[in-house]
Write an enzyme that holds these catalytic residues in place. Sequence first.
Site, PDB file in Angstrom:
ATOM      1  N   ARG A  97      -4.849  10.960   3.547  1.00 19.46           N
ATOM      2  CA  ARG A  97      -3.717  11.873   3.683  1.00 19.46           C
ATOM      3  C   ARG A  97      -2.713  11.715   2.552  1.00 19.46           C
ATOM      4  O   ARG A  97      -2.084  12.672   2.130  1.00 19.46           O
ATOM      5  CB  ARG A  97      -2.984  11.624   5.004  1.00 19.46           C
ATOM      6  CG  ARG A  97      -3.733  11.896   6.247  1.00 19.46           C
ATOM      7  CD  ARG A  97      -2.790  11.837   7.394  1.00 19.46           C
ATOM      8  NE  ARG A  97      -1.901  12.986   7.415  1.00 19.46           N
ATOM      9  CZ  ARG A  97      -0.756  13.099   6.797  1.00 19.46           C
ATOM     10  NH1 ARG A  97      -0.325  12.128   6.064  1.00 19.46           N
ATOM     11  NH2 ARG A  97      -0.015  14.161   6.850  1.00 19.46           N
ATOM     12  N   LYS A 137       0.855  -1.205   0.000  1.00 23.14           N
ATOM     13  CA  LYS A 137       0.000   0.000   0.000  1.00 23.14           C
ATOM     14  C   LYS A 137       0.883   1.244   0.000  1.00 23.14           C
ATOM     15  O   LYS A 137       0.659   2.172  -0.780  1.00 23.14           O
ATOM     16  CB  LYS A 137      -0.877   0.013   1.235  1.00 23.14           C
ATOM     17  CG  LYS A 137      -1.555   1.359   1.499  1.00 23.14           C
ATOM     18  CD  LYS A 137      -2.451   1.357   2.712  1.00 23.14           C
ATOM     19  CE  LYS A 137      -1.726   1.690   3.978  1.00 23.14           C
ATOM     20  NZ  LYS A 137      -1.446   3.103   4.203  1.00 23.14           N
ATOM     21  N   ASN A 138       1.911   1.253   0.834  1.00 22.48           N
ATOM     22  CA  ASN A 138       2.704   2.474   1.020  1.00 22.48           C
ATOM     23  C   ASN A 138       3.735   2.677  -0.078  1.00 22.48           C
ATOM     24  O   ASN A 138       4.454   3.662  -0.086  1.00 22.48           O
ATOM     25  CB  ASN A 138       3.345   2.494   2.410  1.00 22.48           C
ATOM     26  CG  ASN A 138       2.281   2.655   3.484  1.00 22.48           C
ATOM     27  OD1 ASN A 138       1.134   2.981   3.187  1.00 22.48           O
ATOM     28  ND2 ASN A 138       2.648   2.402   4.717  1.00 22.48           N
ATOM     29  N   ARG A 171      -9.282  -0.169   4.092  1.00 27.06           N
ATOM     30  CA  ARG A 171      -8.480   0.818   3.351  1.00 27.06           C
ATOM     31  C   ARG A 171      -7.100   0.250   3.022  1.00 27.06           C
ATOM     32  O   ARG A 171      -6.505   0.570   2.006  1.00 27.06           O
ATOM     33  CB  ARG A 171      -8.264   2.068   4.223  1.00 27.06           C
ATOM     34  CG  ARG A 171      -9.471   2.880   4.468  1.00 27.06           C
ATOM     35  CD  ARG A 171      -9.083   4.142   5.167  1.00 27.06           C
ATOM     36  NE  ARG A 171      -7.921   4.755   4.513  1.00 27.06           N
ATOM     37  CZ  ARG A 171      -7.427   5.917   4.864  1.00 27.06           C
ATOM     38  NH1 ARG A 171      -7.967   6.582   5.850  1.00 27.06           N
ATOM     39  NH2 ARG A 171      -6.397   6.432   4.251  1.00 27.06           N
ATOM     40  N   ASP A 200       4.145   0.856  11.968  1.00 23.69           N
ATOM     41  CA  ASP A 200       2.941   0.224  11.412  1.00 23.69           C
ATOM     42  C   ASP A 200       2.757  -1.214  11.877  1.00 23.69           C
ATOM     43  O   ASP A 200       1.754  -1.836  11.553  1.00 23.69           O
ATOM     44  CB  ASP A 200       2.982   0.255   9.877  1.00 23.69           C
ATOM     45  CG  ASP A 200       2.912   1.665   9.353  1.00 23.69           C
ATOM     46  OD1 ASP A 200       3.237   1.873   8.175  1.00 23.69           O
ATOM     47  OD2 ASP A 200       2.554   2.570  10.126  1.00 23.69           O
ATOM     48  N   CYS A 242      -5.155  12.764  11.632  1.00 20.71           N
ATOM     49  CA  CYS A 242      -5.975  11.546  11.655  1.00 20.71           C
ATOM     50  C   CYS A 242      -5.896  11.008  13.078  1.00 20.71           C
ATOM     51  O   CYS A 242      -5.282  11.612  13.961  1.00 20.71           O
ATOM     52  CB  CYS A 242      -5.468  10.533  10.637  1.00 20.71           C
ATOM     53  SG  CYS A 242      -3.909   9.831  11.109  1.00 20.71           S
ATOM     54  N   ASP A 252       4.712  20.224   7.068  1.00 17.06           N
ATOM     55  CA  ASP A 252       5.678  21.344   7.008  1.00 17.06           C
ATOM     56  C   ASP A 252       6.966  20.965   6.274  1.00 17.06           C
ATOM     57  O   ASP A 252       7.541  21.777   5.542  1.00 17.06           O
ATOM     58  CB  ASP A 252       5.991  21.850   8.415  1.00 17.06           C
ATOM     59  CG  ASP A 252       6.511  20.747   9.336  1.00 17.06           C
ATOM     60  OD1 ASP A 252       5.847  19.690   9.418  1.00 17.06           O
ATOM     61  OD2 ASP A 252       7.588  20.926   9.909  1.00 17.06           O
ATOM     62  N   ARG A 268      -0.109  14.845  12.035  1.00 17.33           N
ATOM     63  CA  ARG A 268       0.368  14.590  10.667  1.00 17.33           C
ATOM     64  C   ARG A 268       0.633  15.884   9.876  1.00 17.33           C
ATOM     65  O   ARG A 268       0.053  16.140   8.838  1.00 17.33           O
ATOM     66  CB  ARG A 268      -0.610  13.709   9.902  1.00 17.33           C
ATOM     67  CG  ARG A 268      -1.122  12.495  10.617  1.00 17.33           C
ATOM     68  CD  ARG A 268      -0.095  11.402  10.801  1.00 17.33           C
ATOM     69  NE  ARG A 268       0.374  10.785   9.581  1.00 17.33           N
ATOM     70  CZ  ARG A 268      -0.217   9.740   8.999  1.00 17.33           C
ATOM     71  NH1 ARG A 268      -1.317   9.247   9.490  1.00 17.33           N
ATOM     72  NH2 ARG A 268       0.300   9.212   7.888  1.00 17.33           N
ATOM     73  N   PRO A 269       1.495  16.768  10.349  1.00 20.41           N
ATOM     74  CA  PRO A 269       1.780  18.011   9.615  1.00 20.41           C
ATOM     75  C   PRO A 269       2.483  17.726   8.293  1.00 20.41           C
ATOM     76  O   PRO A 269       2.982  16.617   8.070  1.00 20.41           O
ATOM     77  CB  PRO A 269       2.692  18.777  10.566  1.00 20.41           C
ATOM     78  CG  PRO A 269       3.339  17.742  11.396  1.00 20.41           C
ATOM     79  CD  PRO A 269       2.322  16.663  11.569  1.00 20.41           C
TER      80      PRO A 269
HETATM   81  C1  EPZ Z   1       4.068   7.008   5.899  1.00 21.00           C
HETATM   82  O1  EPZ Z   1       3.281   8.085   6.403  1.00 21.00           O
HETATM   83  C2  EPZ Z   1       3.135   5.812   5.840  1.00 21.00           C
HETATM   84  N1  EPZ Z   1       2.037   6.087   4.914  1.00 21.00           N
HETATM   85  C3  EPZ Z   1       2.587   5.504   7.232  1.00 21.00           C
HETATM   86  O2  EPZ Z   1       1.789   4.322   7.133  1.00 21.00           O
HETATM   87  C4  EPZ Z   1       3.775   5.211   8.158  1.00 21.00           C
HETATM   88  O3  EPZ Z   1       3.311   4.976   9.476  1.00 21.00           O
HETATM   89  C5  EPZ Z   1       4.728   6.417   8.150  1.00 21.00           C
HETATM   90  O4  EPZ Z   1       5.149   6.705   6.794  1.00 21.00           O
HETATM   91  C6  EPZ Z   1       5.974   6.164   8.996  1.00 21.00           C
HETATM   92  O5  EPZ Z   1       6.655   5.051   8.501  1.00 21.00           O
HETATM   93  C7  EPZ Z   1       2.267   6.028   3.580  1.00 21.00           C
HETATM   94  O6  EPZ Z   1       3.372   5.771   3.128  1.00 21.00           O
HETATM   95  C8  EPZ Z   1       1.097   6.303   2.690  1.00 21.00           C
HETATM   96  P1  EPZ Z   1       6.085  10.456   7.979  1.00 21.00           P
HETATM   97  P2  EPZ Z   1       3.880   9.601   6.387  1.00 21.00           P
HETATM   98  O7  EPZ Z   1       6.016  11.678   7.147  1.00 21.00           O
HETATM   99  O8  EPZ Z   1       4.710   9.805   5.176  1.00 21.00           O
HETATM  100  C9  EPZ Z   1       6.199  13.829  11.222  1.00 21.00           C
HETATM  101  C10 EPZ Z   1      -0.044   2.930   7.577  1.00 21.00           C
HETATM  102  O9  EPZ Z   1      -0.561   2.465   8.605  1.00 21.00           O
HETATM  103  N2  EPZ Z   1       6.158  14.768  10.089  1.00 21.00           N
HETATM  104  O10 EPZ Z   1       7.312   9.594   7.903  1.00 21.00           O
HETATM  105  O11 EPZ Z   1       2.768  10.527   6.648  1.00 21.00           O
HETATM  106  C11 EPZ Z   1       4.859  13.165  11.447  1.00 21.00           C
HETATM  107  O12 EPZ Z   1       4.033  13.988  12.247  1.00 21.00           O
HETATM  108  C12 EPZ Z   1       0.404   4.386   7.527  1.00 21.00           C
HETATM  109  O13 EPZ Z   1       0.154   2.279   6.521  1.00 21.00           O
HETATM  110  C13 EPZ Z   1       6.348  16.136  10.322  1.00 21.00           C
HETATM  111  O14 EPZ Z   1       6.529  16.557  11.455  1.00 21.00           O
HETATM  112  O15 EPZ Z   1       4.837   9.530   7.674  1.00 21.00           O
HETATM  113  C14 EPZ Z   1       5.208  11.890  12.153  1.00 21.00           C
HETATM  114  O16 EPZ Z   1       5.349  12.131  13.541  1.00 21.00           O
HETATM  115  C15 EPZ Z   1       0.164   5.092   8.849  1.00 21.00           C
HETATM  116  N3  EPZ Z   1       6.301  16.992   9.279  1.00 21.00           N
HETATM  117  C16 EPZ Z   1       6.578  11.530  11.582  1.00 21.00           C
HETATM  118  O17 EPZ Z   1       7.082  12.731  10.932  1.00 21.00           O
HETATM  119  C17 EPZ Z   1       6.096  16.571   7.978  1.00 21.00           C
HETATM  120  O18 EPZ Z   1       6.090  17.419   7.050  1.00 21.00           O
HETATM  121  C18 EPZ Z   1       6.538  10.421  10.545  1.00 21.00           C
HETATM  122  O19 EPZ Z   1       5.745  10.874   9.490  1.00 21.00           O
HETATM  123  C19 EPZ Z   1       5.910  15.193   7.761  1.00 21.00           C
HETATM  124  C20 EPZ Z   1       5.955  14.308   8.822  1.00 21.00           C
END
Ligand code: EPZ
Length: 417
Positions: free
Chosen positions: A92, A22-23, A396, A304, A116, A124, A121-122
């Site tokens: 998202r 999925k990811n 999903r 995950d 969510c 930035d 989930r920012p």
């Molecule tokens: C991806 O989400 C995955 N989703 C998530 O899988 C997975 O848990 C996550 O990576 C971590 O491995 C997809 O790939 C579609 P991140 P993503 O940006 O990209 C912070 C599932 O269950 N952050 O690595 O959104 C954020 O708040 C889903 O399959 C910022 O601060 O994850 C979090 O604490 C859930 N600013 C951390 O980084 C930003 O601009 C990790 O988020 C972006 C992220």
Amino acid sequence: MARLLVDKSPPLRGTVRISGSKNSVLPILAATLLAEEKSIIEEIPRLQDVSIMQALLESVGAKTYWNENTMEINVNTLTQYEAPYELVRQMRASFLIMGPLLARLGRTRIPLPGGCAIGSRPVDLHLKGFAALGAEITQERGYVQAKADKLIGAKVYLDFPSVGATENIMMAGVLAEGQTVIENAAVEPEVVDLANYLNAMGALIRGAGTDTIKIVGVPSLRGVTHSIIPDRIEAGTFMAAAAITGGDLYLENVLSIHLNPVIAKFKEANIQVEETENGLHIFSQGDIQGTDIKTLPYPGFPTDMQAQLMSLMSIAKGNSVITETIFENRFMHVAELNRMGADIKIEGRTAIINGVPILTGTQVRASDLRAGAALILAGLIAEGTTEIQDIYHIERGYDNIEEKLRKVGARIQRIDI
Ligand code: EPZ
């Protein structure tokens, strides 16, 4: 509303074929917008999230044809630089079309994805990357707009190795002028799969899978055929299903190298894992032992898989400590597991689990995708019936999980109320 009824099940035995990731498929489908020619993506899992991404691609002018596990995407004319709120609010990962639209059209307007259940989930870091490449970013009325006559390669340092930000900036950089360097980049296998697809299209990306990714912009990309890597989290979920029921499963279509931290933890918990060329054999040989887990960016233990291991540890011998370092609110499955008789206490980002001999089935609610999976796992060994509500979360992200489980002996059925 649909619900899942899970009865106490015998040890699961047999073979399960793992679907595409999925990811990985979500960013790769977004990346098809970068080429003017047709791409063919294979090994696509049949997920609600993929349907939403397909609708998103169509909303900006793509023509898609999805048959079985293959989708053709033709994007020779992009008609729209704005993504509809109705779709973005549902998923998202919709935000991942921002980089491609900015790279292709020089402008885009996307609703800010809400938070969510598991966290705020920012985005930035995504926006910091686009601004570094020269885009003018404005935010108003819940939308973010980015404009750039021409993206210019730049160095971007990610304060956190965000998977989505790494992917979005990489997709913006492939058509930029000059070189982009992403420092402290995410190294997840899904980032590497995306980079492999982009390079097959003619991009010049080096270092994917390390914390420094270098991208030299090219004038255009061509459509290609690409096969999605197996879903390491679906594989880990079925490993937990075998372990929690004391079963013996063979998982086909698994790249076990992507599961090293998960395999290590199962072995610490006294579960046997044998890796084969294209699969993985997992079977139990006695009591499950409690062990400690701390989620970290790859190659650390994946967040995950945290909820699924929580279910397993709730009936293990001895105590376990699980620390969630990635998301600020990813323990909502704890209250539901405790209602089933688990003994779990939360202290900040840490959960202390005292293993109990049995769980008992009752009505529970899935708060998010992986929490839902954790409740299915608990239901497989709980006395009586576990009724899981809000199962749309599960649908999903898992490709027909109840049918795959039923085929190896699980007593699980979906009912429509
Ligand atoms: C991806 O989400 C995955 N989703 C998530 O899988 C997975 O848990 C996550 O990576 C971590 O491995 C997809 O790939 C579609 P991140 P993503 O940006 O990209 C912070 C599932 O269950 N952050 O690595 O959104 C954020 O708040 C889903 O399959 C910022 O601060 O994850 C979090 O604490 C859930 N600013 C951390 O980084 C930003 O601009 C990790 O988020 C972006 C992220």
